[in-house]
Motif scaffolding. Structure first.
Motif, short mmCIF file in Angstrom:
data_model
loop_
_atom_site.label_atom_id
_atom_site.label_comp_id
_atom_site.label_asym_id
_atom_site.label_seq_id
_atom_site.Cartn_x
_atom_site.Cartn_y
_atom_site.Cartn_z
N ALA A 1 0.83 -1.20 0.00
CA ALA A 1 0.00 0.00 0.00
C ALA A 1 0.87 1.25 0.00
O ALA A 1 1.94 1.28 0.58
CB ALA A 1 -0.91 0.00 1.21
N LYS A 2 0.34 2.27 -0.67
CA LYS A 2 0.99 3.58 -0.72
C LYS A 2 0.13 4.57 0.07
O LYS A 2 -1.06 4.34 0.28
CB LYS A 2 1.13 4.05 -2.17
N ASP A 3 0.72 5.70 0.47
CA ASP A 3 -0.02 6.72 1.20
C ASP A 3 -1.29 7.13 0.45
O ASP A 3 -2.34 7.35 1.06
CB ASP A 3 0.85 7.96 1.45
N ALA A 4 -1.20 7.22 -0.87
CA ALA A 4 -2.36 7.63 -1.67
C ALA A 4 -3.52 6.63 -1.59
O ALA A 4 -4.65 6.97 -1.94
CB ALA A 4 -1.93 7.82 -3.12
N ASP A 5 -3.23 5.41 -1.12
CA ASP A 5 -4.28 4.38 -1.00
C ASP A 5 -5.11 4.52 0.27
O ASP A 5 -6.13 3.86 0.41
CB ASP A 5 -3.65 2.98 -1.01
N ALA A 6 -4.69 5.36 1.20
CA ALA A 6 -5.34 5.44 2.51
C ALA A 6 -6.85 5.66 2.43
O ALA A 6 -7.61 4.96 3.12
CB ALA A 6 -4.68 6.49 3.40
N PRO A 7 -7.36 6.61 1.63
CA PRO A 7 -8.82 6.78 1.57
C PRO A 7 -9.55 5.53 1.07
O PRO A 7 -10.60 5.17 1.61
CB PRO A 7 -9.01 7.96 0.62
N ALA A 8 -9.01 4.87 0.06
CA ALA A 8 -9.65 3.66 -0.48
C ALA A 8 -9.59 2.51 0.52
O ALA A 8 -10.54 1.73 0.63
CB ALA A 8 -9.01 3.27 -1.81
N ILE A 9 -8.49 2.39 1.25
CA ILE A 9 -8.37 1.36 2.28
C ILE A 9 -9.41 1.62 3.37
O ILE A 9 -10.14 0.71 3.78
CB ILE A 9 -6.95 1.33 2.87
N SER A 10 -9.50 2.87 3.81
CA SER A 10 -10.47 3.23 4.84
C SER A 10 -11.89 2.89 4.39
O SER A 10 -12.67 2.29 5.13
CB SER A 10 -10.35 4.73 5.15
N LYS A 11 -12.22 3.25 3.18
CA LYS A 11 -13.56 3.00 2.63
C LYS A 11 -13.88 1.50 2.61
O LYS A 11 -14.97 1.08 3.01
CB LYS A 11 -13.66 3.60 1.22
N ALA A 12 -12.93 0.69 2.14
CA ALA A 12 -13.15 -0.76 2.07
C ALA A 12 -13.33 -1.36 3.46
O ALA A 12 -14.20 -2.22 3.68
CB ALA A 12 -11.99 -1.44 1.33
N ILE A 13 -12.52 -0.92 4.42
CA ILE A 13 -12.62 -1.45 5.79
C ILE A 13 -13.97 -1.08 6.41
O ILE A 13 -14.66 -1.93 6.98
CB ILE A 13 -11.45 -0.95 6.66
N ILE A 14 -14.35 0.19 6.31
CA ILE A 14 -15.59 0.64 6.92
C ILE A 14 -16.80 -0.06 6.29
O ILE A 14 -17.72 -0.49 6.99
CB ILE A 14 -15.68 2.17 6.89
N LYS A 15 -16.79 -0.22 4.98
CA LYS A 15 -17.88 -0.93 4.31
C LYS A 15 -17.96 -2.37 4.81
O LYS A 15 -19.05 -2.89 5.08
CB LYS A 15 -17.67 -0.91 2.79
N THR A 16 -16.82 -3.03 4.95
CA THR A 16 -16.80 -4.41 5.43
C THR A 16 -17.32 -4.51 6.85
O THR A 16 -18.13 -5.40 7.17
CB THR A 16 -15.37 -4.99 5.33
N LEU A 17 -16.88 -3.60 7.70
CA LEU A 17 -17.37 -3.62 9.09
C LEU A 17 -18.88 -3.44 9.14
O LEU A 17 -19.58 -4.17 9.85
CB LEU A 17 -16.67 -2.53 9.91
N ARG A 18 -19.39 -2.49 8.37
CA ARG A 18 -20.83 -2.21 8.38
C ARG A 18 -21.66 -3.38 7.85
O ARG A 18 -22.74 -3.65 8.35
CB ARG A 18 -21.13 -0.97 7.54
N GLU A 19 -21.15 -4.03 6.82
CA GLU A 19 -21.94 -5.06 6.15
C GLU A 19 -21.65 -6.48 6.65
O GLU A 19 -22.57 -7.27 6.81
CB GLU A 19 -21.76 -4.99 4.64
N SER A 20 -20.39 -6.81 6.85
CA SER A 20 -20.04 -8.19 7.19
C SER A 20 -20.01 -8.45 8.69
O SER A 20 -20.33 -9.54 9.13
CB SER A 20 -18.69 -8.56 6.59
#
Length: 151
Positions: A8-27
């Motif tokens: 992962a690169k620093d520029a990936d942080a928003p996309a990583i955050s989005k994927a994690i939060i979506k997973t927590l909310r749904e799974s």
């Protein structure tokens, strides 16, 4: 399906955050109450992800340049394995953990541990991790699992 796993690169942080939060909310919503999920989600804002990128070896899995999953290695501990719910069951999580295991072996570790959520316990068991014990963090139950690594 051409999944690309990379550091992962620093520029990936928003996309990583989005994927994690979506997973927590749904799974994870079926296994944990909202107050626990809200507390955990607070640990994965883009700014907090940037801090994790400096402290751990963080991987991302991308499909058509869209980040759909992440996992990290913190010394001998697997951390923050999350796969977007739309992409679960496709082997992406397995590929990420296999890459994490390779990083751990390369670093000289013989045992890999993971603090598993209730939701992910079966996933880690399918990868050969064995339950060691349960831990409670306030009201959040975590399953501590481990796997012996082969060189």
């Amino acid at each position: 399906m051409n999944i690309q796993i990379q550091i992962a690169k620093d520029a990936d942080a928003p996309a990583i955050s989005k994927a994690i939060i979506k997973t927590l909310r749904e799974s994870n919503a079926g296994d944990y109450p909202a107050e626990i999920l809200d507390r955990v989600m607070g640990s994965f804002s883009p700014s907090k992800i940037l801090r994790l990128l400096a402290e751990r070896q963080v991987l991302v899995a991308a499909l058509d340049s869209q980040i759909v999953a992440t996992a990290s290695l913190d010394r001998d501990v697997v951390r923050s394995v999350f796969v977007d719910p739309n992409f679960q069951g496709m082997g992406i999580g397995r590929q990420l953990v296999e890459r994490i295991q390779s990083l751990a072996v390369d670093a000289g570790f013989e045992l890999l541990r993971v603090p598993s959520s209730i939701t992910a316990e079966g996933f880690y068991a399918s990868l050969g991790f064995k339950k060691i014990r349960d831990e409670l963090h306030q009201t959040e139950r975590t399953i501590i699992m481990a796997k012996t690594l082969k060189r």
